[in-house]
Structure formats: structure tokens, C-alpha cells
Write a protein that holds these residues in place. Sequence first.
Motif, PDB file in Angstrom:
ATOM      1  N   VAL A  67      -1.825   5.691  -5.751  1.00 32.78           N
ATOM      2  CA  VAL A  67      -2.969   5.938  -4.869  1.00 32.78           C
ATOM      3  C   VAL A  67      -4.033   4.873  -5.136  1.00 32.78           C
ATOM      4  O   VAL A  67      -3.989   4.154  -6.127  1.00 32.78           O
ATOM      5  N   ASN A  68      -5.001   4.800  -4.226  1.00 31.64           N
ATOM      6  CA  ASN A  68      -6.093   3.826  -4.298  1.00 31.64           C
ATOM      7  C   ASN A  68      -5.614   2.389  -4.168  1.00 31.64           C
ATOM      8  O   ASN A  68      -6.325   1.453  -4.535  1.00 31.64           O
ATOM      9  N   GLU A  69      -4.390   2.182  -3.674  1.00 31.00           N
ATOM     10  CA  GLU A  69      -3.956   0.821  -3.370  1.00 31.00           C
ATOM     11  C   GLU A  69      -4.745   0.310  -2.163  1.00 31.00           C
ATOM     12  O   GLU A  69      -5.172   1.079  -1.301  1.00 31.00           O
ATOM     13  N   GLY A 127      -6.190   0.185  -7.302  1.00 27.98           N
ATOM     14  CA  GLY A 127      -4.810   0.547  -7.572  1.00 27.98           C
ATOM     15  C   GLY A 127      -4.238  -0.345  -8.652  1.00 27.98           C
ATOM     16  O   GLY A 127      -4.653  -0.319  -9.803  1.00 27.98           O
ATOM     17  N   THR A 128      -3.278  -1.177  -8.273  1.00 28.00           N
ATOM     18  CA  THR A 128      -2.687  -2.135  -9.209  1.00 28.00           C
ATOM     19  C   THR A 128      -3.151  -3.553  -8.920  1.00 28.00           C
ATOM     20  O   THR A 128      -2.641  -4.487  -9.523  1.00 28.00           O
ATOM     21  N   ARG A 129      -4.121  -3.717  -8.040  1.00 19.77           N
ATOM     22  CA  ARG A 129      -4.504  -5.048  -7.576  1.00 19.77           C
ATOM     23  C   ARG A 129      -5.888  -5.435  -8.089  1.00 19.77           C
ATOM     24  O   ARG A 129      -6.875  -4.780  -7.770  1.00 19.77           O
ATOM     25  N   GLN A 147     -17.665  -5.119  13.753  1.00 20.75           N
ATOM     26  CA  GLN A 147     -18.327  -6.422  13.746  1.00 20.75           C
ATOM     27  C   GLN A 147     -17.793  -7.325  12.639  1.00 20.75           C
ATOM     28  O   GLN A 147     -18.005  -8.536  12.678  1.00 20.75           O
ATOM     29  N   ASN A 148     -17.112  -6.744  11.664  1.00 20.84           N
ATOM     30  CA  ASN A 148     -16.559  -7.524  10.560  1.00 20.84           C
ATOM     31  C   ASN A 148     -15.082  -7.797  10.846  1.00 20.84           C
ATOM     32  O   ASN A 148     -14.335  -6.892  11.212  1.00 20.84           O
ATOM     33  N   HIS A 149     -14.647  -9.048  10.700  1.00 22.69           N
ATOM     34  CA  HIS A 149     -13.262  -9.375  11.030  1.00 22.69           C
ATOM     35  C   HIS A 149     -12.279  -8.970   9.952  1.00 22.69           C
ATOM     36  O   HIS A 149     -11.072  -9.054  10.151  1.00 22.69           O
ATOM     37  N   TYR A 150     -12.761  -8.526   8.786  1.00 20.41           N
ATOM     38  CA  TYR A 150     -11.867  -8.043   7.739  1.00 20.41           C
ATOM     39  C   TYR A 150     -11.702  -6.533   7.854  1.00 20.41           C
ATOM     40  O   TYR A 150     -12.656  -5.797   8.117  1.00 20.41           O
ATOM     41  N   ARG A 151     -10.476  -6.056   7.643  1.00 17.93           N
ATOM     42  CA  ARG A 151     -10.166  -4.631   7.634  1.00 17.93           C
ATOM     43  C   ARG A 151      -9.490  -4.304   6.304  1.00 17.93           C
ATOM     44  O   ARG A 151      -8.623  -5.051   5.843  1.00 17.93           O
ATOM     45  N   LEU A 152      -9.875  -3.181   5.720  1.00 24.23           N
ATOM     46  CA  LEU A 152      -9.315  -2.735   4.447  1.00 24.23           C
ATOM     47  C   LEU A 152      -8.512  -1.466   4.686  1.00 24.23           C
ATOM     48  O   LEU A 152      -9.017  -0.502   5.256  1.00 24.23           O
ATOM     49  N   LEU A 153      -7.261  -1.480   4.263  1.00 22.25           N
ATOM     50  CA  LEU A 153      -6.383  -0.323   4.383  1.00 22.25           C
ATOM     51  C   LEU A 153      -6.195   0.271   2.998  1.00 22.25           C
ATOM     52  O   LEU A 153      -5.629  -0.366   2.112  1.00 22.25           O
ATOM     53  N   ARG A 154      -6.677   1.503   2.814  1.00 21.25           N
ATOM     54  CA  ARG A 154      -6.681   2.128   1.486  1.00 21.25           C
ATOM     55  C   ARG A 154      -5.808   3.379   1.494  1.00 21.25           C
ATOM     56  O   ARG A 154      -5.876   4.200   2.419  1.00 21.25           O
ATOM     57  N   ALA A 155      -4.984   3.536   0.470  1.00 16.59           N
ATOM     58  CA  ALA A 155      -4.158   4.734   0.301  1.00 16.59           C
ATOM     59  C   ALA A 155      -4.926   5.732  -0.567  1.00 16.59           C
ATOM     60  O   ALA A 155      -5.259   5.427  -1.709  1.00 16.59           O
ATOM     61  N   VAL A 186       0.833  -1.203   0.000  1.00 15.12           N
ATOM     62  CA  VAL A 186       0.000   0.000   0.000  1.00 15.12           C
ATOM     63  C   VAL A 186       0.871   1.258   0.000  1.00 15.12           C
ATOM     64  O   VAL A 186       0.543   2.258  -0.640  1.00 15.12           O
ATOM     65  N   LEU A 187       2.017   1.199   0.699  1.00 13.11           N
ATOM     66  CA  LEU A 187       2.917   2.349   0.759  1.00 13.11           C
ATOM     67  C   LEU A 187       3.768   2.495  -0.495  1.00 13.11           C
ATOM     68  O   LEU A 187       4.487   3.488  -0.628  1.00 13.11           O
ATOM     69  N   GLY A 188       3.704   1.528  -1.401  1.00 12.90           N
ATOM     70  CA  GLY A 188       4.477   1.624  -2.639  1.00 12.90           C
ATOM     71  C   GLY A 188       5.787   0.876  -2.604  1.00 12.90           C
ATOM     72  O   GLY A 188       6.650   1.123  -3.448  1.00 12.90           O
TER      73      GLY A 188
END
Length: 461
Positions: free
Chosen positions: A261-263, A303-305, A245-253, A83-85
Amino acid sequence: MAKSKTVYVCSECGYETGRWLGRCPECGNWNTLQEEVRQPEEKAPEKKLRRAPGAGAEALRIDEIPDDAAQRRLCGIAELDRVLGGGVVDGSVVLVGGDPGVGKSTLLTQVCANMARAGETVLYVSGEESARQIKMRANRLGASGTGMYVLSENDMTTVERRMEEVAPRVMVVDSIQTMYLPEIASAPGSVSQVRESASQIIRMAKATGCSVFLVGHVTKEGSLAGPRVLEHMVDAVLYFEGDRQNHYRLLRAVKNRFGSVNELGMFEMTGEGMREVTNASEALLSERAHDASGSVVMCALEGTRPLLTDVQALVARAPFGTPRRMASGVDQGRLSLLLAVLEKRAGLRLFDQDVYINIAGGMTLTEPAADLALCAAVTSSLRARPIGGTFAVMGEVGLAGEVRAVPQAERRLNECLRLGFRNVVLPKGNLRGMRVPEGVQVYPADTVLDAIAALDLFDRS
């Protein structure tokens, strides 16, 4: 003795006025003026002495500037590095925001522990927790045996002095809204305090080459608290998404001066801390209902994913006169537009139907490539006919019902093939000059009707 002066400062643009206003005259935002108490006029020169003078740098021709690449340090967490590049840049300042309890402090504690194990000098500054509380979290995460320094302080003068003593290569400030400068009369968290504290931290980071992570609180609207200029001052801004309540976390740039950006990085909250989700597409589709109408898979590009997501729709007859339109994970205005296109161009009767949209896994789709998948999911639910389990759908839909090409279609097809989705409805414009991966059957769609026909969703009656 001179009295203190009360001013009102806009948290968005910094506009100052002597009285409270409901709407800022400068930026036009409502309810952004915050009260601050300023020192008397005779004490103003003391504050000016605290400001750092200019460095006296000379102007250089661009061809004389050395081309040295930025030095990066790996965090030991591959999702964060991506995410940081590619890692943390020396001297960079990264702002990490998110709701309370989403996992900001947990992730940064793991980062500090990993980098301390790698031999780096790490300083964790907390203005909210005591050193004992941080030690308890470190014990839970297995980070108590590292050489990480901990400082429980919110006075920036003391933080600067301890930073000079320790000389860290990585520093975490948790959080920037709790830091304050004694010579500024306003309370911690005010516009002036946040702006000046961040400015001093950035100046120290650039002068020493120390990489700094700033933790930022968010408002009830989901934006970072404090002045908006804070996001402009730092080098990168990362947002944690996902409810507790959701066990998934999304880290967005959303901003990155050293990468894309938007990774998007995906984590799972566990009792031992944040765990990376290396195969995000498989995790998002693991609980997908098979042979159920209103469910379709599309490949988003973060992003690129490339990322496979489950787009779900539920269409039911409206019990009242006005049908409801509810969307989770997509823009509700975009949904209304697509429903109008389906009525006008595809002849679907939706004016008396409630329509509910959900993107499974807490994902948020903002790119237009999700349009065709939304149309397919709505049609599938309306006809009560499931879409084949090996189908994926993607494409942008115009007002005339045409299907427009999507960017990087070949990369999306490879991701679909990797997870077994061998039948893909794709815009016809993408097939020009594109090499279709072996094993993928592409159904070109020029209009929404072509896509409905390819998915066999027409009403047979």
C-alpha cells in the motif's frame, strides 16, 4: 395496492432509519443519510431470488490449500503495474477514484488498448458515454485499431449477459455509480444500487477469473461516493491526485491485497493521453529555484519508492495581530507543532510572523521524516539565508527538539546521490550499523539545533 416505503440510509455505514437525521446514530457522521424508496413488502421475495446462493465450499486445513502464486497480467504501463504490485491479478477487482477530468477514463482506455494488442479479450462498459464518444477518445489515444469491445449500458442484467457472451479477461466499468439493478426501486447511485451492483460484478469476476477495473466518482470532500463498504469489497483502491491545472497526476494505492500500500505512480497528462514519468524525483526538482531562501530538498518514501521533493517555506512579518499559518501538502496541525518546537527549543521568534508552506509539484507528505526539512525551510526563510544546492534534509522531530531516526535511510541516501545531493543532514540514530554510500557526506543531527548548525542557518549577529 401497497405503497412504496421511504427509508434513509447512511452512505458510510449502511444504517437505516424511517426519518431523516442530521447525524447518523451508528457511525456518528453528519449529513450522510440519503433518501431511498423501497418496494412494497409483497415484492421483497423477488429481490431475494436475485441474490447468488452460497458456493457450498468446504472448510480446508491451511496446509492442504495449494500454494499457487497469483497470476498477473502486465498492463503495458509500468507505473500502473508497479502501483498494483507487479501487474493485474486474475479475478481481482480494482477501484479507481479521482476528481472529474483527472484522467481516470483516459488511463483505463490506454490499459484496455495495450492489453487488447497483447491478445487479451477486453470489454469496456460505460454507463455515462456512448460508444461513439469512447471511439473518439480511442482515436485520440491511438487505440482505435485494437480488438477492444465497447458496451454502452448501465443495466447490470444486460452487462452480465454480454460479459458471458464476450468472455473478457479484462473489463472496465465506468462508472460503478451509474450501474443499476432493475429489481431495486432506488435510483442509480444510491447506496443500495452501488452496493448490489458492485457485489454482482465482484461475484462475476471471482467466478470467471476476469480482472475488473471500477471507476468511482468522488464527493466534494474528496472521498469515494456511495457506501464506504464499497472500498472494503474490492481488492485494491487507487486514488488519482492532482488538479486539472497541473500537468502531473499522482496515482496512489491506499489498499492492495496483492501488493504494497501507499505505492505511488506519476503520470503527465498530454494530448496523446497519460505518459509515464519514470524519473519522478528529477521531474519534481526540474523547476526548483536555486540560491533561494526557504527551499530545501528531502527524500520521501512512497511505498517502496524513494522520491526527492522540494519543501518550500515563506516567513513574513504579520501585518495584523494574529499571524497566519497556511500549509499545502502537509498537515497544518503538524506545522503548528513544529513551529512551537522551533520557538521553544531553537529560540526562533515566530509568534509575529506569517508562515506559508508548500510542497512543490502537488505532492502530499504524510510521513514524519519531513519534519526536519520543514524546520530547515522555515529557519532558512526567517534568516533569509539559502541552503546549499547540494544539501538534503530528513528526520523526525520530537517535542523536546530531538531528531529521531527515519526508516530505510540507506535507500534514501542512494536516491539523493543519484541526483547529485551529496550533503545530507540525517538523524544521528540512523548512522548506527548503516553503510553510507561512497560520495555522500552525512551530517548527523541529534537535535534541531544540530541540524541548523550543520546548514549554517544561525543568526551571525
